[in-house]
Design a protein around this motif. Structure first.
Motif, mmCIF file in Angstrom:
data_model
loop_
_atom_site.group_PDB
_atom_site.id
_atom_site.type_symbol
_atom_site.label_atom_id
_atom_site.label_comp_id
_atom_site.label_asym_id
_atom_site.label_seq_id
_atom_site.Cartn_x
_atom_site.Cartn_y
_atom_site.Cartn_z
ATOM 1 N N SER A 162 0.864 -1.180 0.000
ATOM 2 C CA SER A 162 0.000 0.000 0.000
ATOM 3 C C SER A 162 0.900 1.229 0.000
ATOM 4 O O SER A 162 1.604 1.491 0.964
ATOM 5 C CB SER A 162 -0.901 0.008 1.236
ATOM 6 O OG SER A 162 -1.492 1.293 1.404
ATOM 7 N N ASP A 163 0.871 1.991 -1.100
ATOM 8 C CA ASP A 163 1.684 3.199 -1.167
ATOM 9 C C ASP A 163 1.292 4.178 -0.071
ATOM 10 O O ASP A 163 2.151 4.866 0.505
ATOM 11 C CB ASP A 163 1.536 3.862 -2.534
ATOM 12 C CG ASP A 163 2.212 3.063 -3.640
ATOM 13 O OD1 ASP A 163 3.088 2.239 -3.323
ATOM 14 O OD2 ASP A 163 1.852 3.266 -4.817
ATOM 15 N N PHE A 164 -0.001 4.229 0.240
ATOM 16 C CA PHE A 164 -0.464 5.151 1.280
ATOM 17 C C PHE A 164 0.149 4.789 2.627
ATOM 18 O O PHE A 164 0.665 5.661 3.341
ATOM 19 C CB PHE A 164 -1.991 5.103 1.380
ATOM 20 C CG PHE A 164 -2.531 5.885 2.546
ATOM 21 C CD1 PHE A 164 -2.635 7.268 2.490
ATOM 22 C CD2 PHE A 164 -2.926 5.234 3.714
ATOM 23 C CE1 PHE A 164 -3.119 7.996 3.576
ATOM 24 C CE2 PHE A 164 -3.403 5.948 4.801
ATOM 25 C CZ PHE A 164 -3.505 7.336 4.730
ATOM 26 N N VAL A 165 0.110 3.497 2.962
ATOM 27 C CA VAL A 165 0.661 3.057 4.243
ATOM 28 C C VAL A 165 2.168 3.271 4.272
ATOM 29 O O VAL A 165 2.718 3.754 5.273
ATOM 30 C CB VAL A 165 0.318 1.572 4.497
ATOM 31 C CG1 VAL A 165 1.083 1.050 5.712
ATOM 32 C CG2 VAL A 165 -1.183 1.409 4.707
ATOM 33 N N MET A 166 2.855 2.949 3.197
ATOM 34 C CA MET A 166 4.300 3.105 3.167
ATOM 35 C C MET A 166 4.700 4.575 3.261
ATOM 36 O O MET A 166 5.653 4.925 3.958
ATOM 37 C CB MET A 166 4.880 2.458 1.912
ATOM 38 C CG MET A 166 4.762 0.935 1.910
ATOM 39 S SD MET A 166 5.597 0.142 0.509
ATOM 40 C CE MET A 166 7.329 0.405 0.948
ATOM 41 N N ASP A 167 3.970 5.433 2.561
ATOM 42 C CA ASP A 167 4.266 6.870 2.646
ATOM 43 C C ASP A 167 4.028 7.389 4.062
ATOM 44 O O ASP A 167 4.788 8.232 4.565
ATOM 45 C CB ASP A 167 3.390 7.653 1.665
ATOM 46 C CG ASP A 167 3.807 7.446 0.211
ATOM 47 O OD1 ASP A 167 4.909 6.915 -0.019
ATOM 48 O OD2 ASP A 167 3.017 7.812 -0.685
ATOM 49 N N ARG A 168 2.994 6.875 4.701
ATOM 50 C CA ARG A 168 2.694 7.295 6.077
ATOM 51 C C ARG A 168 3.796 6.861 7.038
ATOM 52 O O ARG A 168 4.212 7.634 7.907
ATOM 53 C CB ARG A 168 1.348 6.708 6.504
ATOM 54 C CG ARG A 168 0.885 7.124 7.893
ATOM 55 C CD ARG A 168 -0.483 6.556 8.197
ATOM 56 N NE ARG A 168 -0.912 6.875 9.542
ATOM 57 C CZ ARG A 168 -1.466 8.007 9.916
ATOM 58 N NH1 ARG A 168 -1.675 8.981 9.029
ATOM 59 N NH2 ARG A 168 -1.833 8.217 11.178
ATOM 60 N N GLN A 169 4.256 5.627 6.891
ATOM 61 C CA GLN A 169 5.332 5.152 7.762
ATOM 62 C C GLN A 169 6.637 5.893 7.490
ATOM 63 O O GLN A 169 7.381 6.229 8.416
ATOM 64 C CB GLN A 169 5.531 3.641 7.571
ATOM 65 C CG GLN A 169 4.315 2.785 7.859
ATOM 66 C CD GLN A 169 3.755 2.972 9.254
ATOM 67 O OE1 GLN A 169 4.490 3.239 10.197
ATOM 68 N NE2 GLN A 169 2.446 2.850 9.378
ATOM 69 N N HIS A 170 6.918 6.145 6.224
ATOM 70 C CA HIS A 170 8.126 6.890 5.867
ATOM 71 C C HIS A 170 8.091 8.280 6.495
ATOM 72 O O HIS A 170 9.096 8.745 7.063
ATOM 73 C CB HIS A 170 8.240 6.999 4.342
ATOM 74 C CG HIS A 170 9.543 7.567 3.876
ATOM 75 N ND1 HIS A 170 9.826 8.924 3.918
ATOM 76 C CD2 HIS A 170 10.647 6.973 3.357
ATOM 77 C CE1 HIS A 170 11.043 9.131 3.443
ATOM 78 N NE2 HIS A 170 11.569 7.971 3.104
ATOM 79 N N ALA A 171 6.946 8.935 6.408
ATOM 80 C CA ALA A 171 6.812 10.275 6.987
ATOM 81 C C ALA A 171 6.986 10.235 8.502
ATOM 82 O O ALA A 171 7.593 11.141 9.089
ATOM 83 C CB ALA A 171 5.449 10.870 6.625
ATOM 84 N N ALA A 172 6.462 9.182 9.141
ATOM 85 C CA ALA A 172 6.594 9.066 10.595
ATOM 86 C C ALA A 172 8.060 8.953 11.003
ATOM 87 O O ALA A 172 8.502 9.569 11.977
ATOM 88 C CB ALA A 172 5.804 7.858 11.104
#
Length: 206
Positions: free
Chosen positions: A124-134
């Motif tokens: 999930s690009d959304f989940v991965m982007d969220r974790q990366h941002a965190a």
């Protein structure tokens, strides 16, 4: 006491660092396991997660922050040391806040790494982007607040931050997350502590 741990787990490493900083490593038998396959772990912890600390009376203590709090209490009861967790006021809140940030950062780093290993059609690009941002925003927060991290004898917050930053390097040695020279210098000052050297991240034996 027995401590079930995995050498790739940042939460396990945090507990192992704290045990050594408190002088308790000689009272804890460390049992290295693969939490995904070890049936003994689930007998003690219904979540089958590391770290799990089994006390002399058979009680299992899990979640790294809870284990660290218990070890700090044990150390205080058996010595004149001040422990690793400040006991009151802004110093205590500051240390626990840094621990909280570090725990979230370690969880996000692990999740991002695990997701990156999935087939592309299962990511999930959304989940991965969220974790990366965190992870990145946590690094930014550490950069901005580094002066508030304990000097001298490090506390739970300082050591949690060190474990979290080294976990980023362990999982992303390609430099995906750039750390400033100042932050690298801060990390290097802690990296030579015996507790840090003895608990370096490494893969499970094949």
């Amino acid at each position: 006491m027995q401590l079930y741990y995995a050498p790739t787990s940042p939460f396990s490493r945090k507990v192992r660092i704290i045990a050594r900083e408190l002088g308790l490593e000689g009272k804890i038998a460390e049992i290295m396991i693969d939490p995904w396959t070890d049936a003994a772990l689930r007998e003690h912890n219904p979540l089958a997660k590391v770290p799990t600390l089994v006390l002399e009376n058979g009680m299992a203590v899990f979640e790294s922050a809870v284990i660290c709090d218990h070890l700090d209490e044990v150390a205080r009861a058996n010595s004149d040391e001040t422990g690793i967790i400040p006991q009151e006021g802004s110093e205590r809140l500051n240390a626990l806040q840094w621990q909280g940030l570090s725990d979230g950062m370690m969880a996000a780093t692990g999740r991002l790494f695990a997701d990156s290993k999935r087939p592309e059609n299962e990511r999930s690009d959304f989940v991965m982007d969220r974790q990366h941002a965190a992870v990145q925003r946590s690094i930014d927060a550490i950069e901005g607040g580094i002066l508030s991290l304990a000097a001298g004898r490090p506390d739970i917050g300082t050591l949690s931050v060190a474990a979290a930053l080294e976990y980023v390097d362990f999982r992303w040695p390609d430099g995906r997350f750039a750390l400033s020279d100042d932050l690298r210098h801060w990390m290097a000052a802690l990296a030579d502590r015996p507790s840090m050297i003895a608990t370096r991240y490494h893969l499970l034996p094949a």
